[in-house]
Design an enzyme around this catalytic site. Structure first.
Site, PDB file in Angstrom:
ATOM      1  N   CYS A 176      43.307  51.569  77.096  1.00 18.11           N
ATOM      2  CA  CYS A 176      42.036  52.107  76.593  1.00 18.11           C
ATOM      3  C   CYS A 176      41.586  51.303  75.376  1.00 18.11           C
ATOM      4  O   CYS A 176      40.397  51.023  75.194  1.00 18.11           O
ATOM      5  CB  CYS A 176      42.199  53.570  76.204  1.00 18.11           C
ATOM      6  SG  CYS A 176      42.717  54.676  77.525  1.00 18.11           S
ATOM      7  N   HIS A 180      38.101  49.760  73.576  1.00 16.23           N
ATOM      8  CA  HIS A 180      37.590  50.769  72.649  1.00 16.23           C
ATOM      9  C   HIS A 180      38.326  50.830  71.312  1.00 16.23           C
ATOM     10  O   HIS A 180      38.500  51.917  70.746  1.00 16.23           O
ATOM     11  CB  HIS A 180      37.632  52.139  73.325  1.00 16.23           C
ATOM     12  CG  HIS A 180      36.746  52.253  74.524  1.00 16.23           C
ATOM     13  ND1 HIS A 180      35.368  52.217  74.438  1.00 16.23           N
ATOM     14  CD2 HIS A 180      37.044  52.371  75.847  1.00 16.23           C
ATOM     15  CE1 HIS A 180      34.847  52.329  75.654  1.00 16.23           C
ATOM     16  NE2 HIS A 180      35.855  52.421  76.527  1.00 16.23           N
ATOM     17  N   ARG A 224      35.281  61.262  83.539  1.00 20.14           N
ATOM     18  CA  ARG A 224      35.030  60.017  82.802  1.00 20.14           C
ATOM     19  C   ARG A 224      36.318  59.244  82.582  1.00 20.14           C
ATOM     20  O   ARG A 224      36.359  58.030  82.760  1.00 20.14           O
ATOM     21  CB  ARG A 224      34.377  60.337  81.440  1.00 20.14           C
ATOM     22  CG  ARG A 224      33.988  59.081  80.666  1.00 20.14           C
ATOM     23  CD  ARG A 224      32.831  58.386  81.351  1.00 20.14           C
ATOM     24  NE  ARG A 224      32.633  57.021  80.890  1.00 20.14           N
ATOM     25  CZ  ARG A 224      33.098  55.944  81.493  1.00 20.14           C
ATOM     26  NH1 ARG A 224      33.850  56.068  82.586  1.00 20.14           N
ATOM     27  NH2 ARG A 224      32.836  54.739  81.050  1.00 20.14           N
ATOM     28  N   CYS A 228      37.691  55.639  83.999  1.00 18.72           N
ATOM     29  CA  CYS A 228      38.218  54.581  83.128  1.00 18.72           C
ATOM     30  C   CYS A 228      39.537  54.041  83.672  1.00 18.72           C
ATOM     31  O   CYS A 228      39.784  52.831  83.665  1.00 18.72           O
ATOM     32  CB  CYS A 228      38.437  55.103  81.712  1.00 18.72           C
ATOM     33  SG  CYS A 228      36.922  55.255  80.736  1.00 18.72           S
TER      34      CYS A 228
END
Length: 267
Positions: A176, A180, A224, A228
């Site tokens: 992730c 991000h 969501r 991802c």
């Protein structure tokens, strides 16, 4: 409901992103979203969710109006901004979707398979869970995100979510954090929020769930994050798994203090 949403999606694709010479792509997209702010089709999901919340179903014909989301039986106002949280009755941390499944099983006496059936809707196959999520989250609009990590199991969930955020795996060795954890990164025209930055985390977390124009559906946070995982080429996570709840806990805590404003509208 779906026909109205489809017409809306078709119309807004006609709105150009050009015409604001000299502005950045981010500014263009922000103006595009502002044009679409009124009349969000998510309101249709919210209305259906309220009907489902009050509808008596199952072997004993019971509604969800006694479901305790953390603020007492039947209380939806302000519940979402305090989730995920520790629930004493199950001795674990749950996010909204896990808790809804639990209530559908314990109150409405649905089987686990029935309670979690169709977690993500598609054309001709709407999701009751997504509608319920839209209704419940809308009841927290304007409130500040305030997720607790005071209980040891809440702290453990946060730490697990943090570990998962930085965990690299899959065919591309992504995490992730790959997308991000830095400022001003983007994929094509899509700006990637830095979820370690308080402002970015607040702006991102506070606008989910959301109506996805490209999909014609309201999508929950579970959806969501599952998407991802797909883009990272991870194995598909089990719906409503504790690992995904832990990741939501990490994101929610990072967004603490942000004003909740969803279900929002996304491309």
């Amino acid at each position: 409901m779906r026909l109205i949403a489809s017409i809306f999606a078709a119309l807004i694709t006609m709105i150009p992103l050009q015409g604001f010479a000299g502005n950045s792509s981010t500014d263009e997209i922000a103006k595009y979203r502002q044009l679409l702010a009124d009349g969000n089709p998510a309101e249709l999901w919210e209305m259906r969710g309220e009907e489902l919340w009050k509808k008596k179903i199952g072997p004993q014909s019971v509604s969800l109006e006694q479901c305790d989301l953390g603020k007492g039986p039947g209380v939806v106002k302000g519940a979402y901004v305090e989730l995920p949280r520790y629930f004493k009755d199950v001795n674990k941390v749950m996010d909204l979707e896990q808790r809804l499944i639990h209530c559908r099983i314990t109150l409405q006496k649905l089987t686990p398979e029935q309670a979690a059936a169709v977690p993500f809707g598609s054309t001709g196959n709407p999701s009751d869970i997504e509608a319920l999520v839209a209704y419940i989250t809308a009841a927290s609009r304007g409130m500040k995100i305030a997720v607790s990590t005071t209980h040891p199991k809440e702290q453990a969930a946060y730490e697990l979510g943090k570990r998962f955020f930085f965990y690299r795996a899959g065919a591309h060795d992504f995490a992730c954090a790959t997308c991000h954890s830095k400022d001003k990164q983007r994929i094509r025209l899509q700006e990637l929020p830095n979820l370690l930055n308080r402002t970015d985390a607040q702006n991102t977390y506070s606008t989910w769930p959301a109506y996805r124009v490209s999909q014609g559906e309201v999508r929950s946070m579970q959806h969501r994050l599952s998407d991802c995982m797909r883009q990272q080429r991870f194995p598909e996570p089990r719906y409503a798994s504790d690992t995904i709840t832990a990741l939501i806990m990490f994101m929610a805590k990072n967004a603490e203090g942000g004003v909740y404003d969803a279900p929002a509208l996304k491309r």
